[in-house]
Design a protein around this motif. Sequence first.
Motif, PDB file in Angstrom:
ATOM      1  N   GLU A 192       0.843  -1.192   0.000  1.00 24.88           N
ATOM      2  CA  GLU A 192       0.000   0.000   0.000  1.00 24.88           C
ATOM      3  C   GLU A 192       0.879   1.243   0.000  1.00 24.88           C
ATOM      4  O   GLU A 192       1.922   1.280   0.636  1.00 24.88           O
ATOM      5  N   VAL A 193       0.425   2.254  -0.726  1.00 23.70           N
ATOM      6  CA  VAL A 193       1.038   3.583  -0.692  1.00 23.70           C
ATOM      7  C   VAL A 193       0.003   4.508  -0.074  1.00 23.70           C
ATOM      8  O   VAL A 193      -1.158   4.493  -0.477  1.00 23.70           O
ATOM      9  N   PHE A 194       0.405   5.293   0.941  1.00 20.45           N
ATOM     10  CA  PHE A 194      -0.552   6.170   1.602  1.00 20.45           C
ATOM     11  C   PHE A 194      -0.064   7.600   1.636  1.00 20.45           C
ATOM     12  O   PHE A 194       1.130   7.873   1.573  1.00 20.45           O
ATOM     13  N   ASP A 195      -1.044   8.528   1.712  1.00 23.60           N
ATOM     14  CA  ASP A 195      -0.754   9.960   1.611  1.00 23.60           C
ATOM     15  C   ASP A 195      -0.572  10.647   2.957  1.00 23.60           C
ATOM     16  O   ASP A 195      -0.252  11.829   3.011  1.00 23.60           O
ATOM     17  N   GLY A 196      -0.801   9.960   4.065  1.00 21.11           N
ATOM     18  CA  GLY A 196      -0.612  10.548   5.384  1.00 21.11           C
ATOM     19  C   GLY A 196      -1.845  11.222   5.951  1.00 21.11           C
ATOM     20  O   GLY A 196      -1.788  11.807   7.031  1.00 21.11           O
ATOM     21  N   SER A 197      -2.966  11.131   5.258  1.00 21.72           N
ATOM     22  CA  SER A 197      -4.175  11.781   5.768  1.00 21.72           C
ATOM     23  C   SER A 197      -4.768  11.044   6.967  1.00 21.72           C
ATOM     24  O   SER A 197      -5.520  11.623   7.744  1.00 21.72           O
ATOM     25  N   THR A 198      -4.427   9.757   7.115  1.00 24.61           N
ATOM     26  CA  THR A 198      -4.872   8.966   8.268  1.00 24.61           C
ATOM     27  C   THR A 198      -3.693   8.155   8.801  1.00 24.61           C
ATOM     28  O   THR A 198      -2.712   7.925   8.087  1.00 24.61           O
ATOM     29  N   GLU A 199      -3.806   7.698  10.026  1.00 18.08           N
ATOM     30  CA  GLU A 199      -2.785   6.823  10.624  1.00 18.08           C
ATOM     31  C   GLU A 199      -3.133   5.380  10.262  1.00 18.08           C
ATOM     32  O   GLU A 199      -4.269   4.940  10.442  1.00 18.08           O
ATOM     33  N   ILE A 200      -2.149   4.639   9.736  1.00 21.98           N
ATOM     34  CA  ILE A 200      -2.374   3.255   9.322  1.00 21.98           C
ATOM     35  C   ILE A 200      -1.322   2.374   9.983  1.00 21.98           C
ATOM     36  O   ILE A 200      -0.143   2.717  10.003  1.00 21.98           O
ATOM     37  N   ALA A 201      -1.770   1.241  10.526  1.00 24.56           N
ATOM     38  CA  ALA A 201      -0.855   0.292  11.165  1.00 24.56           C
ATOM     39  C   ALA A 201      -1.124  -1.107  10.617  1.00 24.56           C
ATOM     40  O   ALA A 201      -2.263  -1.448  10.294  1.00 24.56           O
ATOM     41  N   TYR A 202      -0.058  -1.888  10.516  1.00 27.03           N
ATOM     42  CA  TYR A 202      -0.144  -3.267  10.046  1.00 27.03           C
ATOM     43  C   TYR A 202       0.455  -4.201  11.084  1.00 27.03           C
ATOM     44  O   TYR A 202       1.404  -3.850  11.771  1.00 27.03           O
ATOM     45  N   ARG A 203      -0.111  -5.414  11.163  1.00 27.87           N
ATOM     46  CA  ARG A 203       0.428  -6.452  12.038  1.00 27.87           C
ATOM     47  C   ARG A 203       0.304  -7.780  11.308  1.00 27.87           C
ATOM     48  O   ARG A 203      -0.767  -8.108  10.777  1.00 27.87           O
ATOM     49  N   ILE A 204       1.381  -8.541  11.273  1.00 27.62           N
ATOM     50  CA  ILE A 204       1.324  -9.835  10.586  1.00 27.62           C
ATOM     51  C   ILE A 204       0.455 -10.797  11.396  1.00 27.62           C
ATOM     52  O   ILE A 204       0.535 -10.854  12.619  1.00 27.62           O
ATOM     53  N   THR A 205      -0.425 -11.507  10.700  1.00 31.86           N
ATOM     54  CA  THR A 205      -1.322 -12.453  11.355  1.00 31.86           C
ATOM     55  C   THR A 205      -1.155 -13.870  10.817  1.00 31.86           C
ATOM     56  O   THR A 205      -1.422 -14.825  11.528  1.00 31.86           O
ATOM     57  N   VAL A 206      -0.702 -14.003   9.564  1.00 35.58           N
ATOM     58  CA  VAL A 206      -0.522 -15.317   8.961  1.00 35.58           C
ATOM     59  C   VAL A 206       0.825 -15.350   8.256  1.00 35.58           C
ATOM     60  O   VAL A 206       1.068 -14.598   7.317  1.00 35.58           O
ATOM     61  N   ALA A 207       1.713 -16.217   8.728  1.00 35.36           N
ATOM     62  CA  ALA A 207       3.005 -16.375   8.077  1.00 35.36           C
ATOM     63  C   ALA A 207       2.830 -17.215   6.815  1.00 35.36           C
ATOM     64  O   ALA A 207       2.006 -18.126   6.784  1.00 35.36           O
ATOM     65  N   PRO A 208       3.589 -16.928   5.770  1.00 36.75           N
ATOM     66  CA  PRO A 208       3.455 -17.706   4.538  1.00 36.75           C
ATOM     67  C   PRO A 208       3.912 -19.150   4.753  1.00 36.75           C
ATOM     68  O   PRO A 208       4.740 -19.431   5.615  1.00 36.75           O
ATOM     69  N   GLU A 209       3.367 -20.047   3.963  1.00 36.34           N
ATOM     70  CA  GLU A 209       3.650 -21.477   4.111  1.00 36.34           C
ATOM     71  C   GLU A 209       5.124 -21.810   3.926  1.00 36.34           C
ATOM     72  O   GLU A 209       5.628 -22.727   4.546  1.00 36.34           O
ATOM     73  N   LYS A 210       5.834 -21.053   3.106  1.00 29.94           N
ATOM     74  CA  LYS A 210       7.226 -21.404   2.843  1.00 29.94           C
ATOM     75  C   LYS A 210       8.118 -21.282   4.083  1.00 29.94           C
ATOM     76  O   LYS A 210       9.183 -21.857   4.153  1.00 29.94           O
ATOM     77  N   LEU A 211       7.674 -20.543   5.093  1.00 31.74           N
ATOM     78  CA  LEU A 211       8.429 -20.444   6.334  1.00 31.74           C
ATOM     79  C   LEU A 211       8.413 -21.764   7.110  1.00 31.74           C
ATOM     80  O   LEU A 211       9.276 -22.036   7.916  1.00 31.74           O
ATOM     81  N   PHE A 212       7.398 -22.589   6.860  1.00 30.91           N
ATOM     82  CA  PHE A 212       7.251 -23.842   7.590  1.00 30.91           C
ATOM     83  C   PHE A 212       7.855 -25.034   6.874  1.00 30.91           C
ATOM     84  O   PHE A 212       7.849 -26.131   7.376  1.00 30.91           O
ATOM     85  N   GLU A 213       8.369 -24.834   5.669  1.00 32.62           N
ATOM     86  CA  GLU A 213       8.953 -25.939   4.900  1.00 32.62           C
ATOM     87  C   GLU A 213      10.347 -26.256   5.377  1.00 32.62           C
ATOM     88  O   GLU A 213      11.052 -25.506   5.914  1.00 32.62           O
TER      89      GLU A 213
END
Length: 61
Positions: free
Chosen positions: A40-61
């Motif tokens: 995502e690209v954001f313009d700063g008009s709002t505060e946005i936060a992200y948190r990882i919830t699902v790790a990709p499957e390749k991490l478990f291989e």
Amino acid sequence: MKRGDVICPQCNAGFRRIELASRSGKPGEFRCPLCDQVLEVFDGSTEIAYRITVAPEKLFE
């Protein structure tokens, strides 16, 4: 406050996205911390936060 989920199209990692309309943020972009894909690209008009919830499957291989 708006909540939603975002899936990285490159590595399939899942993220919870929270947007606060009551606070202004900084312009910029959010990249997947696992594969560096721009999610995502954001313009700063709002505060946005992200948190990882699902790790990709390749991490478990």
